[in-house]
Design a protein around this motif. Sequence first.
Motif, PDB file in Angstrom:
ATOM      1  N   THR A  94     -24.229  -9.148  14.320  1.00 41.25           N
ATOM      2  CA  THR A  94     -24.778  -8.150  13.408  1.00 41.25           C
ATOM      3  C   THR A  94     -23.773  -7.971  12.275  1.00 41.25           C
ATOM      4  OG1 THR A  94     -25.786  -7.036  15.294  1.00 41.25           O
ATOM      5  CG2 THR A  94     -25.715  -5.821  13.229  1.00 41.25           C
ATOM      6  N   VAL A  96     -23.057  -6.125   8.314  1.00 40.93           N
ATOM      7  CA  VAL A  96     -23.424  -5.206   7.242  1.00 40.93           C
ATOM      8  C   VAL A  96     -22.367  -5.341   6.152  1.00 40.93           C
ATOM      9  CG1 VAL A  96     -23.752  -2.799   6.575  1.00 40.93           C
ATOM     10  CG2 VAL A  96     -24.459  -3.553   8.843  1.00 40.93           C
ATOM     11  N   ILE A 124     -28.807  -4.631   7.035  1.00 43.09           N
ATOM     12  CA  ILE A 124     -28.293  -5.128   8.310  1.00 43.09           C
ATOM     13  C   ILE A 124     -28.858  -6.523   8.533  1.00 43.09           C
ATOM     14  CG2 ILE A 124     -28.215  -4.734  10.795  1.00 43.09           C
ATOM     15  CD1 ILE A 124     -28.687  -1.715  10.077  1.00 43.09           C
TER      16      ILE A 124
END
Length: 157
Positions: A94, A96, A124
């Motif tokens: 993940t 960001v 995201i």
Amino acid sequence: MKLRWITGCAVVPTLLLTACTSDTDAEPWHAFSPTATHRTTQADTEKRLTAAARSALDGVTDEGASMVESGVERVSDGVHTQLGLTQGTTYKLTVVCAGKGTVRITLAPAAAGEKKPIPCDQSIAFERIKPKAASAHLDIVGNPGASGMIAWRVNKM
């Protein structure tokens, strides 16, 4: 006569040096250093962008998944790390980015993933990783003109 000339040569530079280093400058703009102000502003911006990226990353719940690795880096530094993963196990990356521009994710070996552009608008991005080797190398680098902070996390699925 020579004594006066020698004394004058010694006194004049001392007076000039004292006048140049006097602390009685009435102009307030001399009190602040542009470099120090720039560093403070840059540090404040980094703190704000780090908090925004972490907040967005923390907003993603991975129930039942255990975290393997995570971090936060400047876009200018990028993320460059060797992930200790188990061959054949599925992981979720993940990412960001908070700031401006875009960054791209590269996982090596190439079979582990592909280059994927991520906008630095706190979106995201997810990448599924199933390494064919015992480890994978993760690189997240900024495209030209990109700046800000990158928050990332790898979870075992």
